[in-house]
Write a protein that holds these residues in place. Structure first.
Motif, PDB file in Angstrom:
ATOM      1  N   SER A 174       0.831  -1.198   0.000  1.00  0.00           N
ATOM      2  CA  SER A 174       0.000   0.000   0.000  1.00  0.00           C
ATOM      3  C   SER A 174       0.867   1.250   0.000  1.00  0.00           C
ATOM      4  N   LEU A 175       0.314   2.310  -0.596  1.00  0.00           N
ATOM      5  CA  LEU A 175       0.934   3.634  -0.535  1.00  0.00           C
ATOM      6  C   LEU A 175       0.045   4.502   0.344  1.00  0.00           C
ATOM      7  N   ASN A 176       0.553   4.893   1.506  1.00  0.00           N
ATOM      8  CA  ASN A 176      -0.206   5.720   2.450  1.00  0.00           C
ATOM      9  C   ASN A 176       0.265   7.165   2.354  1.00  0.00           C
ATOM     10  N   ARG A 177      -0.626   8.043   1.913  1.00  0.00           N
ATOM     11  CA  ARG A 177      -0.288   9.467   1.838  1.00  0.00           C
ATOM     12  C   ARG A 177      -0.847  10.162   3.079  1.00  0.00           C
ATOM     13  N   LEU A 178       0.043  10.594   3.955  1.00  0.00           N
ATOM     14  CA  LEU A 178      -0.341  11.256   5.189  1.00  0.00           C
ATOM     15  C   LEU A 178      -0.035  12.744   5.080  1.00  0.00           C
ATOM     16  N   SER A 179      -0.459  13.504   6.081  1.00  0.00           N
ATOM     17  CA  SER A 179      -0.256  14.954   6.029  1.00  0.00           C
ATOM     18  C   SER A 179       1.217  15.336   6.098  1.00  0.00           C
ATOM     19  N   ASP A 180       2.009  14.595   6.881  1.00  0.00           N
ATOM     20  CA  ASP A 180       3.419  14.943   7.071  1.00  0.00           C
ATOM     21  C   ASP A 180       4.385  14.025   6.351  1.00  0.00           C
ATOM     22  N   SER A 181       3.900  12.875   5.885  1.00  0.00           N
ATOM     23  CA  SER A 181       4.812  11.914   5.273  1.00  0.00           C
ATOM     24  C   SER A 181       4.079  11.028   4.268  1.00  0.00           C
ATOM     25  N   THR A 182       4.883  10.349   3.467  1.00  0.00           N
ATOM     26  CA  THR A 182       4.373   9.340   2.537  1.00  0.00           C
ATOM     27  C   THR A 182       4.978   8.010   2.940  1.00  0.00           C
ATOM     28  N   GLU A 183       4.125   6.987   3.081  1.00  0.00           N
ATOM     29  CA  GLU A 183       4.581   5.672   3.523  1.00  0.00           C
ATOM     30  C   GLU A 183       4.388   4.635   2.414  1.00  0.00           C
ATOM     31  N   TYR A 184       5.439   3.883   2.171  1.00  0.00           N
ATOM     32  CA  TYR A 184       5.380   2.738   1.262  1.00  0.00           C
ATOM     33  C   TYR A 184       5.412   1.499   2.166  1.00  0.00           C
ATOM     34  N   VAL A 185       4.333   0.707   2.144  1.00  0.00           N
ATOM     35  CA  VAL A 185       4.175  -0.342   3.154  1.00  0.00           C
ATOM     36  C   VAL A 185       3.980  -1.710   2.503  1.00  0.00           C
ATOM     37  N   LEU A 186       4.693  -2.698   3.038  1.00  0.00           N
ATOM     38  CA  LEU A 186       4.539  -4.090   2.607  1.00  0.00           C
ATOM     39  C   LEU A 186       4.356  -4.960   3.840  1.00  0.00           C
ATOM     40  N   GLU A 187       3.336  -5.825   3.828  1.00  0.00           N
ATOM     41  CA  GLU A 187       3.134  -6.800   4.912  1.00  0.00           C
ATOM     42  C   GLU A 187       3.157  -8.200   4.323  1.00  0.00           C
ATOM     43  N   VAL A 188       3.937  -9.082   4.973  1.00  0.00           N
ATOM     44  CA  VAL A 188       4.097 -10.448   4.492  1.00  0.00           C
ATOM     45  C   VAL A 188       3.784 -11.419   5.620  1.00  0.00           C
ATOM     46  N   VAL A 189       2.926 -12.406   5.324  1.00  0.00           N
ATOM     47  CA  VAL A 189       2.550 -13.430   6.307  1.00  0.00           C
ATOM     48  C   VAL A 189       3.319 -14.711   6.014  1.00  0.00           C
ATOM     49  N   ASP A 190       3.922 -15.275   7.041  1.00  0.00           N
ATOM     50  CA  ASP A 190       4.626 -16.553   6.936  1.00  0.00           C
ATOM     51  C   ASP A 190       4.274 -17.375   8.159  1.00  0.00           C
ATOM     52  N   GLY A 191       3.298 -18.261   8.019  1.00  0.00           N
ATOM     53  CA  GLY A 191       2.820 -19.028   9.167  1.00  0.00           C
ATOM     54  C   GLY A 191       2.134 -18.123  10.173  1.00  0.00           C
ATOM     55  N   LEU A 192       2.638 -18.102  11.417  1.00  0.00           N
ATOM     56  CA  LEU A 192       2.087 -17.239  12.468  1.00  0.00           C
ATOM     57  C   LEU A 192       2.923 -15.968  12.651  1.00  0.00           C
ATOM     58  N   THR A 193       3.763 -15.666  11.665  1.00  0.00           N
ATOM     59  CA  THR A 193       4.624 -14.487  11.735  1.00  0.00           C
ATOM     60  C   THR A 193       4.260 -13.507  10.617  1.00  0.00           C
TER      61      THR A 193
END
Length: 222
Positions: A174-193
């Motif tokens: 996801s690309l999160n555009r916030l008021s003070d910053s821009t965030e490039y975010v990746l979430e990866v699931v591996d089992g229970l982690t």
């Protein structure tokens, strides 16, 4: 004939009595109250001195907690040793030219253990912490069981998450555009982690191209 009261023998006796009484009165008037240290010395005689407070190490079960009830645990050197700064710089390119060594935070709550590694994108003045809006964050959350895992409600904090293939059992970007910053975010699931990789830059900074592929490459680093 009766002896006179002013005889030399009786006068000497009277003077002795008066001197004795005067001495007793003087000692009672000049004796002050018992001081606190004197009272402690007399009352605590034979007792061992108190041990200093706040100097012992934190023992199991006495770890500090955060405002939201998380238990703060001591970080270990290996918690943020992988991936390393050199490998991350090689993947992210110029945006990570000044990438700093990570700062680790470890905590747990309700069957979820978190290790967060924050890499500042610029040098940090002594005594300060990385600026959240100008840093790379790699957070790993491990659940004790499926019940705890479901509490995560994935994906987390993503404005427009889209599935990513080829990473773990599930992944989102996801690309999160916030008021003070821009965030490039990746979430990866591996089992229970779950591993969350987030690159935050100031809102005024130029867009960083190819971040989905770059963050995916960071996730694959040893």
């Amino acid at each position: 004939m009766t002896s006179s009261i002013n005889s030399p023998g009786k006068s000497a006796l009277r003077r002795c009595v008066l001197l004795m009484v005067g001495g007793l009165l003087l000692s009672s008037c000049t004796a002050g109250p018992v001081t606190g240290s004197e009272a402690t010395a007399s009352g605590d005689a034979g007792r061992p001195p108190p041990s200093p407070a706040g100097t012992s190490d934190v023992g199991p079960g006495t770890e500090p907690t955060t405002h939201d009830g998380r238990t703060v645990l001591p970080a270990r050197p290996e918690d943020c040793s992988s991936p390393g700064v050199v490998g991350i710089r090689g993947v992210l390119g110029t945006v990570a030219d000044q990438l700093q060594l990570p700062i680790a935070k470890v905590s747990s709550k309700a069957g979820l253990a978190d290790v967060t590694c924050t890499f500042a994108l610029a040098p940090i003045p002594a005594g300060q912490v990385p600026e959240p809006g100008n840093s790379l964050l790699i957070a790993t959350t491990t659940a004790n069981d499926e019940v705890a895992f479901k509490k995560l409600e994935l994906p987390r904090l993503m404005m427009e998450p889209k599935p990513v293939s080829g990473l773990g059992s599930k992944a989102w970007y996801s690309l999160n555009r916030l008021s003070d910053s821009t965030e490039y975010v990746l979430e990866v699931v591996d089992g229970l982690t779950v591993t969350r990789i987030s690159l935050a830059v100031p809102a005024a900074a130029a867009p960083v191209d190819g971040m989905q592929q770059k963050l995916s490459a960071v996730a694959a680093l040893p």
